[in-house]
Each structure stands twice: as structure tokens, then as C-alpha cells.
Design a protein around this motif. Structure first.
Motif, short mmCIF file in Angstrom:
data_model
loop_
_atom_site.label_atom_id
_atom_site.label_comp_id
_atom_site.label_asym_id
_atom_site.label_seq_id
_atom_site.Cartn_x
_atom_site.Cartn_y
_atom_site.Cartn_z
N GLU A 265 35.88 -40.82 -48.45
CA GLU A 265 35.67 -39.98 -49.63
C GLU A 265 36.31 -38.61 -49.41
O GLU A 265 36.14 -38.01 -48.35
N ARG A 266 37.03 -38.15 -50.41
CA ARG A 266 37.71 -36.86 -50.31
C ARG A 266 37.35 -36.00 -51.51
O ARG A 266 37.36 -36.46 -52.65
N TYR A 267 37.04 -34.72 -51.23
CA TYR A 267 36.70 -33.77 -52.28
C TYR A 267 37.55 -32.51 -52.09
O TYR A 267 37.54 -31.90 -51.02
N ASP A 268 38.28 -32.15 -53.13
CA ASP A 268 39.10 -30.94 -53.09
C ASP A 268 38.21 -29.76 -53.46
O ASP A 268 38.00 -29.46 -54.63
N CYS A 269 37.67 -29.10 -52.45
CA CYS A 269 36.73 -28.00 -52.67
C CYS A 269 37.43 -26.66 -52.87
O CYS A 269 36.79 -25.62 -52.86
N GLY A 270 38.73 -26.70 -53.09
CA GLY A 270 39.43 -25.49 -53.49
C GLY A 270 39.19 -25.16 -54.95
O GLY A 270 39.52 -24.08 -55.40
N SER A 271 38.60 -26.12 -55.67
CA SER A 271 38.26 -25.90 -57.07
C SER A 271 36.76 -26.01 -57.26
O SER A 271 36.07 -26.67 -56.49
N LYS A 272 36.25 -25.38 -58.32
CA LYS A 272 34.82 -25.45 -58.60
C LYS A 272 34.41 -26.88 -58.95
O LYS A 272 33.32 -27.33 -58.58
N GLU A 273 35.30 -27.60 -59.64
CA GLU A 273 34.98 -28.98 -60.01
C GLU A 273 34.84 -29.86 -58.77
O GLU A 273 33.91 -30.67 -58.66
N GLY A 274 35.77 -29.70 -57.82
CA GLY A 274 35.70 -30.48 -56.59
C GLY A 274 34.49 -30.11 -55.76
O GLY A 274 33.85 -30.97 -55.15
N PHE A 275 34.16 -28.81 -55.74
CA PHE A 275 32.99 -28.36 -54.99
C PHE A 275 31.71 -28.94 -55.58
O PHE A 275 30.82 -29.39 -54.85
N LEU A 276 31.62 -28.96 -56.89
CA LEU A 276 30.44 -29.53 -57.55
C LEU A 276 30.33 -31.02 -57.26
O LEU A 276 29.24 -31.53 -56.97
N ALA A 277 31.47 -31.74 -57.31
CA ALA A 277 31.45 -33.18 -57.02
C ALA A 277 30.99 -33.44 -55.59
O ALA A 277 30.21 -34.37 -55.34
N ALA A 278 31.45 -32.61 -54.64
CA ALA A 278 31.04 -32.77 -53.24
C ALA A 278 29.55 -32.51 -53.09
O ALA A 278 28.85 -33.22 -52.35
N THR A 279 29.03 -31.50 -53.79
CA THR A 279 27.60 -31.17 -53.70
C THR A 279 26.75 -32.31 -54.25
O THR A 279 25.73 -32.69 -53.65
N LEU A 280 27.16 -32.88 -55.38
CA LEU A 280 26.42 -33.99 -55.96
C LEU A 280 26.45 -35.21 -55.04
O LEU A 280 25.42 -35.89 -54.85
#
Length: 287
Positions: A265-280
Motif C-alpha cells: 500500500e502506498r500513500y502520497d502524503c505530500g498532499s492533504k488527500e493522500g495524508f487523509l487516506a493514509a490516516t483512514l
């Protein structure tokens, strides 16, 4: 003593960005220290490096935002906390916490005084790295897999022994303009590393040689430092020698240059959307 060229002991974490996408939070907290539920992004990366056998962590920082103090305090061996946990009968938790920290003396800080890009951040670490091959982990890329992405790269690199090895993942063709895209020359992507024929930084989708993107995990040889030498004059705020240019030179030199597909699983946490997806995603794992 000769260092085993396939052993990866040192890891670079380029974290000198200003985190403008996460303002106003990043006025006081480095972006890499924002937690995904209960663990900062940077700590996930450090854990990945420790799991892969790395013994030394090199943080390339911009000290305008007091990064060094915040990160030093976080990764220091907090004896007070450990004693309290043990006194409360939580020795197992204390041991787990200790195992998640770099060993004392294994943390280094290098200041990147101007935002000159990833290649420059790596070059600034050359004296600490010496003549060894080393790892680079970009904390914006949060990767979940068992074993970790870097562990898989290290295992493959121990067979390769020289050159460089990157992690890659397939992306939507329309998103190729956001990544370094790899040319594998018709090779087949599977569970083994595939030889590279070239790399193009952020190509237009119609010009991309594939949809295979570099995803922020690298094993590089010390030879790359010569290719990342800063130019005499570079405009502040613009990237100096891009890492992709250095990688392209290594590919043309007939060095062993390969990439390994990441299947986790990969999450691009450079964006708010990616950060939110990783948190969920992290919340579901913990629930």
C-alpha cells in the motif's frame, strides 16, 4: 576494514521542505512530524530503515523551522518515559519503544541552507556516507508492506551488489507528469528487479516510456556524489543537479541499474488527500 558493498548501513531522509501545503500547521511542526493517527510520517520511514538493517540515520533539514530540535527530542532515548513505563509494570511497552528508536549516536543532521532539490540534499550527506552504498527514503511516500519496501530492496541489492536499485509502482498514465518515469525497454515486470534503459522526470503522459514511477525508495552507490556536484551558480528556489539526471548518467555508464516493483500500500502524503487516506487506512488497521 573493507565494507561489504551490498550491506546498506546508512539511510538519508531529505526533509528540508517548507510544508507550505500544510500551513498553518507547519508554522510550528515540520510536515514530516505530523502524525498518521499516532506515529509521525518520519518515524514510519525510520522504522522501515531499521527493519532493513540500517544503523545510521541522516536527516537533511532546513533549520529555519527548528526541525533539528524537534526531531532530536522525538528520537532521543527518553529515559524518563522508559522508567515511568517500567515502574507502571509496562516493561514490554518500554522495550517496544526502545526498539523503534535509532541507537544513541546513530542520528546525524545536515543542513540544506537553500531549497536546491533532492540531488543537492543527497550530495550534502557525502561526508557521512563515505564510499558506501546507501539508502534514501522520502517520508512523503508512506509505504505499508511486509517485509517493508526498503527491506525488499536491500534483499535484492545483496544479489546485485553494485549500481543502483529503485522502488517503482504502476501509476495511472494520466499521472505520469507528476513522477520520474522509468524506461524498462520492453522488459517484463515481476517479482525480480528489471533492468532500466532510462528515466524521464515528469514527462507528458503521451511521451512517457511506461507508467512505472519511482516511489521514493532508493539504494544508491557512492559514485553518485560525483554526478551531483553543485553548479557554481544556481538560482535559489530552483533545483540544482536533479537526481534523475545523475541516474540517467549511471544507466548510460552500463552500471547495474534496476528497479523493483512495490506491491504494498502506498500513500502520497505530500498532499492533504493522500495524508487523509493514509490516516483512514491506519485507523482501520488499529481498530
Amino acid at each position: 576494514m573493507t565494507t561489504n558493498p551490498s550491506r546498506i548501513r546508512k539511510a538519508i531522509f531529505p526533509i528540508g521542505g517548507t510544508g507550505t501545503r500544510f500551513l498553518p500547521l507547519t508554522l510550528a511542526t515540520p510536515k514530516e512530524m505530523i502524525p498518521v493517527v499516532d506515529t509521525p510520517l518520519l518515524h514510519f520511514c525510520v522504522l522501515e530503515a531499521i527493519e532493513a538493517g540500517c544503523e545510521e540515520c541522516i536527516f537533511v533539514i532546513s533549520n529555519e523551522y527548528n526541525q533539528q530540535t524537534i526531531i532530536e527530542n522525538y528520537f532521543s532515548n527518553n529515559g524518563v518515559l522508559e522508567r515511568r513505563l517500567r515502574a507502571a509494570g509496562k516493561s514490554e511497552q518500554a522495550e517496544k519503544w526502545r526498539a523503534q528508536l535509532p541507537t544513541p549516536g546513530a542520528v546525524h543532521f545536515v543542513e540544506q541552507k537553500h531549497p536546491l532539490g533532492l540531488g543537492n540534499a543527497i550530495w550534502l550527506s557525502r561526508e557521512i556516507i563515505g564510499d558506501e552504498s546507501f539508502a534514501v527514503l522520502l517520508p512523503d511516500e508512506l509505504l505499508f508492506a511486509k517485509p517493508g519496501c526498503l527491506s525488499s530492496l536491500v534483499s535484492a541489492y545483496q544479489k546485485q551488489k553494485d549500481g543502483f536499485l529503485l522502488a517503482m509502482q504502476q501509476v495511472d498514465q494520466k499521472e505520469c507528469h507528476r513522477y520520474g518515469i522509468l524506461d524498462i525497454g520492453g522488459g517484463k515486470v515481476g517479482s525480480e528487479p528489471v533492468e532500466l534503459h532510462g528515466v524521464i522526470e515528469k514527462p507528458a503522459p503521451e511521451n512517457a516510456p511506461s507508467n512505472l514511477a519511482i516511489i521514493g525508495r532508493y539504494i544508491l552507490p557512492a559514485d553518485v556524489f560525483e554526478l551531483l556536484q553543485p553548479s557554481e551558480k544556481v538560482e535559489e528556489g530552483k533545483e540544482d543537479t536533479p537526481l534523475t539526471d545523475a541516474l540517467e548518467t549511471l544507466i548510460k555508464s552500463n552500471a547495474s541499474t534496476c528497479a523493483l516493483l512495490f506491491n504494498g500500500e502506498r500513500y502520497d502524503c505530500g498532499s492533504k488527500e493522500g495524508f487523509l487516506a493514509a490516516t483512514l487506512a491506519r485507523s482501520k488497521v488499529m481498530s
